[in-house]
Scaffold this motif. Structure first.
Motif, PDB file in Angstrom:
ATOM      1  N   SER A 265       0.829  -1.207   0.000  1.00  0.00           N
ATOM      2  CA  SER A 265       0.000   0.000   0.000  1.00  0.00           C
ATOM      3  C   SER A 265       0.863   1.257   0.000  1.00  0.00           C
ATOM      4  O   SER A 265       0.542   2.249  -0.668  1.00  0.00           O
ATOM      5  N   HIS A 266       1.992   1.221   0.736  1.00  0.00           N
ATOM      6  CA  HIS A 266       2.884   2.374   0.767  1.00  0.00           C
ATOM      7  C   HIS A 266       3.576   2.557  -0.586  1.00  0.00           C
ATOM      8  O   HIS A 266       3.761   3.695  -1.037  1.00  0.00           O
ATOM      9  N   ILE A 267       3.948   1.448  -1.189  1.00  0.00           N
ATOM     10  CA  ILE A 267       4.600   1.525  -2.500  1.00  0.00           C
ATOM     11  C   ILE A 267       3.650   2.137  -3.526  1.00  0.00           C
ATOM     12  O   ILE A 267       4.017   3.030  -4.299  1.00  0.00           O
ATOM     13  N   LEU A 268       2.391   1.670  -3.526  1.00  0.00           N
ATOM     14  CA  LEU A 268       1.423   2.176  -4.498  1.00  0.00           C
ATOM     15  C   LEU A 268       1.108   3.648  -4.251  1.00  0.00           C
ATOM     16  O   LEU A 268       0.907   4.416  -5.198  1.00  0.00           O
ATOM     17  N   ALA A 269       1.056   4.052  -2.989  1.00  0.00           N
ATOM     18  CA  ALA A 269       0.812   5.461  -2.689  1.00  0.00           C
ATOM     19  C   ALA A 269       1.951   6.335  -3.212  1.00  0.00           C
ATOM     20  O   ALA A 269       1.722   7.419  -3.774  1.00  0.00           O
ATOM     21  N   ALA A 270       3.192   5.847  -3.031  1.00  0.00           N
ATOM     22  CA  ALA A 270       4.340   6.599  -3.551  1.00  0.00           C
ATOM     23  C   ALA A 270       4.310   6.670  -5.076  1.00  0.00           C
ATOM     24  O   ALA A 270       4.618   7.711  -5.672  1.00  0.00           O
ATOM     25  N   LEU A 271       3.921   5.581  -5.718  1.00  0.00           N
ATOM     26  CA  LEU A 271       3.843   5.570  -7.177  1.00  0.00           C
ATOM     27  C   LEU A 271       2.761   6.516  -7.682  1.00  0.00           C
ATOM     28  O   LEU A 271       2.923   7.167  -8.719  1.00  0.00           O
ATOM     29  N   ALA A 272       1.640   6.599  -6.963  1.00  0.00           N
ATOM     30  CA  ALA A 272       0.574   7.519  -7.363  1.00  0.00           C
ATOM     31  C   ALA A 272       1.056   8.967  -7.286  1.00  0.00           C
ATOM     32  O   ALA A 272       0.793   9.780  -8.181  1.00  0.00           O
ATOM     33  N   ALA A 273       1.761   9.300  -6.196  1.00  0.00           N
ATOM     34  CA  ALA A 273       2.274  10.666  -6.055  1.00  0.00           C
ATOM     35  C   ALA A 273       3.302  10.983  -7.142  1.00  0.00           C
ATOM     36  O   ALA A 273       3.286  12.067  -7.747  1.00  0.00           O
ATOM     37  N   LEU A 274       4.193  10.031  -7.404  1.00  0.00           N
ATOM     38  CA  LEU A 274       5.177  10.237  -8.463  1.00  0.00           C
ATOM     39  C   LEU A 274       4.500  10.307  -9.826  1.00  0.00           C
ATOM     40  O   LEU A 274       4.944  11.044 -10.717  1.00  0.00           O
ATOM     41  N   GLY A 275       3.414   9.525 -10.011  1.00  0.00           N
ATOM     42  CA  GLY A 275       2.684   9.547 -11.272  1.00  0.00           C
ATOM     43  C   GLY A 275       2.108  10.913 -11.579  1.00  0.00           C
ATOM     44  O   GLY A 275       2.111  11.364 -12.729  1.00  0.00           O
ATOM     45  N   ASP A 276       1.621  11.611 -10.545  1.00  0.00           N
ATOM     46  CA  ASP A 276       1.108  12.971 -10.762  1.00  0.00           C
ATOM     47  C   ASP A 276       2.232  13.915 -11.184  1.00  0.00           C
ATOM     48  O   ASP A 276       2.045  14.772 -12.058  1.00  0.00           O
ATOM     49  N   LEU A 277       3.404  13.761 -10.564  1.00  0.00           N
ATOM     50  CA  LEU A 277       4.541  14.598 -10.953  1.00  0.00           C
ATOM     51  C   LEU A 277       4.971  14.308 -12.385  1.00  0.00           C
ATOM     52  O   LEU A 277       5.235  15.224 -13.177  1.00  0.00           O
ATOM     53  N   LEU A 278       5.046  13.016 -12.717  1.00  0.00           N
ATOM     54  CA  LEU A 278       5.435  12.625 -14.069  1.00  0.00           C
ATOM     55  C   LEU A 278       4.400  13.105 -15.073  1.00  0.00           C
ATOM     56  O   LEU A 278       4.737  13.620 -16.146  1.00  0.00           O
ATOM     57  N   GLY A 279       3.118  12.933 -14.729  1.00  0.00           N
ATOM     58  CA  GLY A 279       2.060  13.374 -15.629  1.00  0.00           C
ATOM     59  C   GLY A 279       2.088  14.870 -15.875  1.00  0.00           C
ATOM     60  O   GLY A 279       1.787  15.328 -16.980  1.00  0.00           O
ATOM     61  N   GLY A 280       2.464  15.649 -14.842  1.00  0.00           N
ATOM     62  CA  GLY A 280       2.572  17.089 -15.035  1.00  0.00           C
ATOM     63  C   GLY A 280       3.627  17.443 -16.071  1.00  0.00           C
ATOM     64  O   GLY A 280       3.418  18.327 -16.914  1.00  0.00           O
ATOM     65  N   GLN A 281       4.776  16.740 -16.036  1.00  0.00           N
ATOM     66  CA  GLN A 281       5.817  16.976 -17.035  1.00  0.00           C
ATOM     67  C   GLN A 281       5.314  16.621 -18.432  1.00  0.00           C
ATOM     68  O   GLN A 281       5.526  17.367 -19.400  1.00  0.00           O
ATOM     69  N   LEU A 282       4.652  15.482 -18.528  1.00  0.00           N
ATOM     70  CA  LEU A 282       4.182  15.011 -19.831  1.00  0.00           C
ATOM     71  C   LEU A 282       3.088  15.916 -20.390  1.00  0.00           C
ATOM     72  O   LEU A 282       3.072  16.241 -21.581  1.00  0.00           O
ATOM     73  N   GLU A 283       2.161  16.322 -19.529  1.00  0.00           N
ATOM     74  CA  GLU A 283       1.033  17.135 -20.000  1.00  0.00           C
ATOM     75  C   GLU A 283       1.518  18.472 -20.534  1.00  0.00           C
ATOM     76  O   GLU A 283       0.979  18.992 -21.507  1.00  0.00           O
ATOM     77  N   THR A 284       2.554  19.018 -19.919  1.00  0.00           N
ATOM     78  CA  THR A 284       3.116  20.277 -20.407  1.00  0.00           C
ATOM     79  C   THR A 284       3.633  20.135 -21.836  1.00  0.00           C
ATOM     80  O   THR A 284       3.554  21.068 -22.634  1.00  0.00           O
ATOM     81  N   ALA A 285       4.140  18.957 -22.145  1.00  0.00           N
ATOM     82  CA  ALA A 285       4.669  18.695 -23.490  1.00  0.00           C
ATOM     83  C   ALA A 285       3.613  18.149 -24.437  1.00  0.00           C
ATOM     84  O   ALA A 285       3.927  17.814 -25.580  1.00  0.00           O
ATOM     85  N   GLY A 286       2.351  18.047 -23.975  1.00  0.00           N
ATOM     86  CA  GLY A 286       1.293  17.496 -24.823  1.00  0.00           C
ATOM     87  C   GLY A 286       1.407  16.005 -25.022  1.00  0.00           C
ATOM     88  O   GLY A 286       0.945  15.468 -26.028  1.00  0.00           O
ATOM     89  N   LEU A 287       2.025  15.308 -24.057  1.00  0.00           N
ATOM     90  CA  LEU A 287       2.260  13.876 -24.174  1.00  0.00           C
ATOM     91  C   LEU A 287       1.580  13.129 -23.035  1.00  0.00           C
ATOM     92  O   LEU A 287       1.110  13.727 -22.064  1.00  0.00           O
ATOM     93  N   GLY A 288       1.551  11.825 -23.174  1.00  0.00           N
ATOM     94  CA  GLY A 288       1.119  10.941 -22.115  1.00  0.00           C
ATOM     95  C   GLY A 288       2.021   9.726 -22.078  1.00  0.00           C
ATOM     96  O   GLY A 288       2.755   9.442 -23.033  1.00  0.00           O
ATOM     97  N   ALA A 289       1.993   8.999 -20.970  1.00  0.00           N
ATOM     98  CA  ALA A 289       2.850   7.819 -20.815  1.00  0.00           C
ATOM     99  C   ALA A 289       2.178   6.606 -21.429  1.00  0.00           C
ATOM    100  O   ALA A 289       1.065   6.248 -21.046  1.00  0.00           O
ATOM    101  N   ALA A 290       2.851   5.985 -22.388  1.00  0.00           N
ATOM    102  CA  ALA A 290       2.331   4.764 -23.009  1.00  0.00           C
ATOM    103  C   ALA A 290       2.953   3.515 -22.388  1.00  0.00           C
ATOM    104  O   ALA A 290       2.362   2.441 -22.438  1.00  0.00           O
ATOM    105  N   ARG A 291       4.136   3.643 -21.828  1.00  0.00           N
ATOM    106  CA  ARG A 291       4.792   2.536 -21.136  1.00  0.00           C
ATOM    107  C   ARG A 291       5.551   3.125 -19.960  1.00  0.00           C
ATOM    108  O   ARG A 291       6.334   4.071 -20.135  1.00  0.00           O
ATOM    109  N   ILE A 292       5.313   2.587 -18.777  1.00  0.00           N
ATOM    110  CA  ILE A 292       5.834   3.191 -17.553  1.00  0.00           C
ATOM    111  C   ILE A 292       6.644   2.149 -16.798  1.00  0.00           C
ATOM    112  O   ILE A 292       6.220   1.000 -16.666  1.00  0.00           O
ATOM    113  N   GLU A 293       7.799   2.571 -16.295  1.00  0.00           N
ATOM    114  CA  GLU A 293       8.651   1.672 -15.520  1.00  0.00           C
ATOM    115  C   GLU A 293       8.865   2.254 -14.134  1.00  0.00           C
ATOM    116  O   GLU A 293       9.226   3.416 -13.979  1.00  0.00           O
TER     117      GLU A 293
END
Length: 523
Positions: A265-293
């Motif tokens: 549960s802690h791992i998934l919570a951290a991934l969700a928070a990081l996902g929002d940060l990553l998504g913010g970078q991508l959205e600024t560039a007009g992109l989305g993540a198609a494959r995530i590691e």
């Protein structure tokens, strides 16, 4: 001659006792370092030519004067109590790879420097660890805790950092002093081959300073351009980028945790928070993540990696979290947390354009349905694996059994144009037989439709027929493809069966006895 950017910083790690450190780790002695008097001296041996020679020696063995290259018989004659182990280059390489993976917690730019070294590009990273000196000390402590000897140097060039780690007094950071620090080092510090080093020594050249004081042209003429190239690399006159083990994604975020975590549960919570940060970078560039590691770095240096794919570009952390939750649920034993994860990194390995969406427009319902289907595909793929979730995709072929192929469910193939239709009956069956079934047919004229045919031991009388639809082998296929021209007919029998059959081979041109086949049934 182009110079190297003065802002580049490289850290070289030399593991002088890698084989013997590995053996001690395997024996459960990872917390001990060999020293004179600390048990028997440990060496590894391998065949060199026709003789067995030492290939590695631990600190205790070297203190006795035993060095790699010495004949085993001579070493045993001097010290009969030696601890001798056959060399294992593959195991040494495996340990080096494992150590390199752990170094990615410090910087994603990590390269192997075989057989016993690692190279890190730490440009822009050192301030996160209180500077280069503190960073080098922390890396050394981490390796020592794992039972690995290490010598570390930091410099502006790969060549200088490697030379200082291997041949100089260990330097934590050399900024702007590369030339002065290289000067007293032996020529082997420039990573030259043995024959070239012997030739230079015979000419009275023993240190880097000796080369720096000589004219360049005679050196290049006598010893080859590689000599000056290596010298210029070490001095920073020629660039020498490292080749990272893993490509570094353009979009990457990470979080270093104050306390290690291990609960899912802690791992998934951290991934969700990081996902929002990553998504913010991508959205600024007009992109989305198609494959995530996701890379989960354990306290003991092991790295767990999880990869998920998305059939539509993602920018929201909760959507990424659901995919990783499905991925974790599909793992038989989950992730092995050990003593916990201290660093979590999330990267968009593949990106795709994310078209902007206007709320409230007429196609919103259709788009919602498409996104719901994409979510289902992603859920199934994360649980079952991409190879288990497939869809039919059109192929560039006119031949019916070649016209479709299985593709990844998340792939978006171009839409296939619908075949022309000249009646209320569909132009082609929705489902074909896996292989066309041979039939016997009687026709009134050689090029006409059949009047009667026998299929599966029963005779059928044709009531109506439409066609032919001619399909020939693609012109770009090999001439010996073996597929004759086909004339397809849609027929309806007196019993009401609606079938799709074809005559294979043009009468009088390709064959004198065309064959008939049934390829599908209209429902």
């Amino acid at each position: 001659m182009s110079g190297v950017s003065p802002s580049r910083r490289h850290l070289s790690i030399w593991l002088p006792f890698l084989p013997t450190d590995r053996i001690r780790r395997d024996r459960g002695l990872s917390s001990r370092f060999a020293a004179p008097g600390d048990g028997p001296a440990l060496v590894t041996v391998g065949k060199r030519g026709s003789a067995l020679r030492l290939s590695a020696a631990d600190a205790a063995a070297r203190a006795l004067g035993l060095a790699p290259g010495l004949a085993l018989a001579d070493a045993q004659a001097m010290y009969p109590a030696l601890d001798i182990v056959p060399e294992d280059a593959a195991a040494d390489r495996t340990l080096l790879e494992w150590l390199a993976e752990g170094m990615e917690a410090w910087t994603p730019l990590v390269a192997l420097d075989p057989p016993d070294g690692l190279l890190l590009d730490i440009t822009g990273c050192a301030h996160l660890f209180d500077g280069e000196v503190a960073m080098a000390a922390a890396i050394r402590r981490q390796l020592n805790a794992r039972g690995i000897h290490a010598r570390i140097a930091v410099a502006g060039t790969v060549g200088c950092a490697s030379a200082l780690a291997r041949h100089g007094a260990e330097v934590a950071a050399a900024r702007g002093r590369e030339r002065a620090l290289l000067a007293p080092l032996p020529l082997a510090a420039l990573r030259l081959d043995d024959n070239r080093i012997r030739g230079l020594e015979e000419a009275g050249l023993e240190t880097v300073a000796d080369l720096l004081s000589r004219p360049r042209a005679p050196l290049a003429a006598r010893y080859g351009a590689v000599l000056l190239h290596r010298l210029d690399q070490a001095l920073g006159l020629v660039d020498e980028p490292i080749s990272p083990r893993r490509p570094v994604p353009e979009y990457l975020v990470e979080r270093r945790l104050l306390e290690p975590i291990g609960l899912e549960s802690h791992i998934l919570a951290a991934l969700a928070a990081l996902g929002d940060l990553l998504g913010g970078q991508l959205e600024t560039a007009g992109l989305g993540a198609a494959r995530i590691e996701a890379s989960l770095f354990r306290v003991d240096g092991k790295v767990e990696r999880l990869t998920v794919g998305a059939s539509r570009p993602l920018v929201r952390g909760d959507e990424m979290r659901r995919l990783f939750a499905d991925r974790l649920a599909a793992l038989k034993d989950g992730v092995e947390a050990g003593f916990g994860f201290e660093l979590i990194r999330l990267a968009a390995v593949e990106t795709a354009r994310r078209p902007p969406r206007q709320p409230g427009f007429d196609g919103a319902a259709a788009l919602d349905a498409e996104q719901a289907f994409a979510g289902l595909v992603d859920h199934l793929t994360a649980r079952l694996g991409a190879a288990q979730v497939r869809r039919l995709a059109p192929r560039d072929s006119h031949v019916p059994e070649r016209a479709m192929a299985l593709a990844g469910a998340g792939d978006r193939p171009p839409p296939a144009p619908a075949p022309a239709q000249d009646s209320q009956i569909p132009a082609r069956p929705f489902r074909l037989f896996e292989r066309p079934e041979a039939i016997e047919a009687l026709a009134e004229v050689p090029d006409g439709p059949p009047r009667r045919f026998r299929w599966r031991s029963a005779w059928h009388q044709v009531a109506r027929a439409e066609g032919p639809e001619r399909i020939a082998t693609e012109w770009w296929q090999a001439a010996d493809d073996g597929l004759p021209t086909r004339d397809y007919f849609r027929i309806e029998t007196e019993a009401g069966l609606r079938l799709w059959l074809f005559r294979a081979g043009l009468y009088g041109r390709e064959t004198d006895r065309p064959s008939w086949h049934l390829h599908g049934v209209f429902l």
